[in-house]
Design a protein around this motif. Structure first.
Motif, PDB file in Angstrom:
ATOM      1  N   ARG A  29      22.451  52.310  -2.321  1.00 20.17           N
ATOM      2  CA  ARG A  29      22.246  50.873  -2.234  1.00 20.17           C
ATOM      3  C   ARG A  29      21.275  50.388  -3.293  1.00 20.17           C
ATOM      4  N   THR A  30      21.582  49.237  -3.826  1.00 17.50           N
ATOM      5  CA  THR A  30      20.705  48.604  -4.799  1.00 17.50           C
ATOM      6  C   THR A  30      19.927  47.509  -4.088  1.00 17.50           C
ATOM      7  N   ALA A 103      26.311  46.053  -2.840  1.00 20.74           N
ATOM      8  CA  ALA A 103      26.560  47.498  -2.834  1.00 20.74           C
ATOM      9  C   ALA A 103      28.009  47.812  -3.192  1.00 20.74           C
ATOM     10  N   ALA A 104      28.941  46.970  -2.746  1.00 27.36           N
ATOM     11  CA  ALA A 104      30.350  47.182  -3.094  1.00 27.36           C
ATOM     12  C   ALA A 104      30.569  46.976  -4.586  1.00 27.36           C
ATOM     13  N   LEU A 105      29.960  45.907  -5.143  1.00 28.89           N
ATOM     14  CA  LEU A 105      30.145  45.618  -6.562  1.00 28.89           C
ATOM     15  C   LEU A 105      29.473  46.652  -7.451  1.00 28.89           C
ATOM     16  N   TYR A 106      28.261  47.034  -7.116  1.00 30.91           N
ATOM     17  CA  TYR A 106      27.472  47.905  -7.988  1.00 30.91           C
ATOM     18  C   TYR A 106      27.713  49.390  -7.751  1.00 30.91           C
ATOM     19  N   ASP A 107      27.859  49.777  -6.483  1.00 29.60           N
ATOM     20  CA  ASP A 107      27.888  51.197  -6.130  1.00 29.60           C
ATOM     21  C   ASP A 107      29.219  51.678  -5.578  1.00 29.60           C
ATOM     22  N   LEU A 116      34.330  53.379  -2.033  1.00 34.23           N
ATOM     23  CA  LEU A 116      35.548  52.787  -2.581  1.00 34.23           C
ATOM     24  C   LEU A 116      36.022  53.637  -3.745  1.00 34.23           C
ATOM     25  N   TYR A 117      37.348  53.763  -3.885  1.00 35.72           N
ATOM     26  CA  TYR A 117      37.868  54.474  -5.041  1.00 35.72           C
ATOM     27  C   TYR A 117      37.601  53.659  -6.306  1.00 35.72           C
ATOM     28  N   PRO A 118      37.332  54.336  -7.423  1.00 37.02           N
ATOM     29  CA  PRO A 118      36.982  53.598  -8.650  1.00 37.02           C
ATOM     30  C   PRO A 118      38.148  52.862  -9.309  1.00 37.02           C
ATOM     31  N   ALA A 119      39.273  52.693  -8.588  1.00 36.81           N
ATOM     32  CA  ALA A 119      40.235  51.682  -9.011  1.00 36.81           C
ATOM     33  C   ALA A 119      39.549  50.318  -8.960  1.00 36.81           C
TER      34      ALA A 119
END
Length: 431
Positions: A29-30, A103-107, A116-119
């Motif tokens: 987490r950021t 956290a979803a956008l950055y990590d 999340l998969y890096p797609a």
């Protein structure tokens, strides 16, 4: 064969990373960052950044509700289903706090702590500023209608279904959060911010490492934007004197971004979607900034415009103009199917029919993009400044695999082109 070996190596490496993920758990987490006093956070800014990030393209299924997810994203390891990012509390992100959203956008970590998969290009989104993250959050929570839509679960084969193993992948692939301005020029810096971050150009236009991460986060790495492959399409290089950015002027490049066409090329494949859903909505200043940054990392020189009056007539043009009935099959097929739009000189018509002579998609290492276009046609997006939705017809119904191979080979080797030949076995999988 090379692709197969690469996928096998990636499988082995990621399997190792999965095991490493059992042992090493990095921080995910950021924490919230303080905004500068003059930073504007607004729904309008969030909507603009949504366009820059092209969220619609991935998170909207064909015939589906906007942002409701369910679009199938093809990957070398199987289908990844895009998520519902509407503020629906049951099936979307309605329960996300700002910290969850960041956290979803950055990590690449969702509210439940799953990876999340890096797609999802969080490799790139780590560049997005805090003010833009907060504006995006405000837009999705306040301006997007909630849609209750449960999307299919992504179900990849082992070991790729072990999402917690992505912790180790993140450790290898991710750069620090934030943006480092490359120059003192504000226009170039703005272009760099968009290219490296929200627009995530490297997701398509950069090659991949053996870990399947993007090569290079910025222009300090010569591999950055040096060309990639997207679902079989060759995404051309945007970095260097021999790239598209090196060959086009800033004005021609900005015009292409906004309209999907210029004097040299038209947008096809994934780029057509990018223009239609994203880039056409950016301000002229931002598209010019993107073009200026790409020109900056490509040497900053604009080649002289071709001298049409004194150009050399190629042997290909002479052959086609002769209309000799005994000419080989490739040029005969070109005369029958292509010359009406692209002409015997292979130069097409600016902003309507792309030039084939010197076209980087035509001469790409992989002929798949050209084969796909011949078989299935192409369509230019309708934009505000160029509303005509021009379409090239498909030829799959008319040409056999052998004929498509002959035609593609002729185009790749005609005029001033010098690319490898195409075989029927190259055509069959694309058909």
């Amino acid at each position: 064969m090379k692709t197969f070996v690469r996928i096998v190596l990636a499988l082995i490496v990621i399997a190792v990373l999965v095991i490493a993920g059992m042992i090493w758990i990095p921080s995910e987490r950021t924490p919230a960052q303080a905004l500068a006093p003059d930073s504007e956070v607004s729904v309008a800014r969030g909507e603009y950044m949504m366009r820059a990030a092209d969220c619609i393209a991935c998170h909207t299924a064909p015939e589906g509700k906007t942002f409701a997810g369910g679009r199938a994203i093809q990957s070398p390891f199987g289908v990844i289903w895009s998520t519902n990012i509407t503020p629906d509390k049951e099936t979307g992100i309605g329960n996300y706090t700002l910290d969850d959203f960041r956290a979803a956008l950055y990590d690449g970590v969702n509210k439940e702590g799953a990876h999340l998969y890096p797609a999802m290009p969080y490799e790139n989104y780590r560049v997005i500023s805090e003010a833009d993250v907060q504006s995006l959050y405000k837009y999705f929570m306040e301006a997007v209608p909630a849609v209750n839509n449960k999307v299919p679960e992504t179900d990849l084969a082992f070991p790729f279904n072990q999402r917690w193993g992505l912790r180790a992948w993140n450790w290898v692939a991710l750069n620090p959060v934030g943006f480092d301005a490359p120059t003192d020029d504000q226009m170039i810096n703005r272009g760099a911010y968009l290219v490296q971050g929200a627009a995530h150009c490297a997701a398509c236009h950069s090659p991949r490492t053996m870990f399947m991460s993007q090569k290079g986060a910025n222009a300090s790495d010569p591999a950055f934007l040096s060309g990639g492959e997207v679902d079989g399409w060759s995404a051309p290089s945007l970095h260097g004197a021999d790239s598209v950015a090196g060959q086009w002027s800033v004005e021609q490049m900005a015009h292409y971004l906004a309209t999907g066409r210029n004097d040299y090329a038209t947008a096809v494949g994934e780029m057509s979607l990018v223009v239609g859903d994203s880039l056409q909505y950016l301000t002229p200043e931002d598209n010019t900034a993107i073009a200026a940054y790409l020109k900056h990392i490509s040497g900053g020189k604009t080649p002289a415009a071709p001298d049409a009056a004194n150009r050399t007539v190629t042997d290909t043009e002479k052959l086609l103009a002769s209309a000799d009935p005994s000419m080989p099959l490739g040029p005969r097929l070109y005369l029958d199917n292509c010359s009406g739009c692209h002409f015997v000189d292979g130069r097409g018509a600016p902003e309507i029919f792309p030039a084939l002579d010197g076209n980087l998609m035509v001469t790409a290492d992989s002929p798949k993009g050209l084969i796909y276009t011949i078989l299935h046609g192409a369509e230019l997006p309708s934009t505000e400044t160029r509303p005509a939705r021009l379409r090239m017809q498909s030829y799959a119904w008319r040409l056999s695999d052998e004929e498509v191979a002959e035609l593609a080979t002729f185009i790749r080797q005609g005029w001033n082109n010098n690319a490898s030949a195409v075989t029927a076995s190259d055509v069959a999988p694309v058909r």
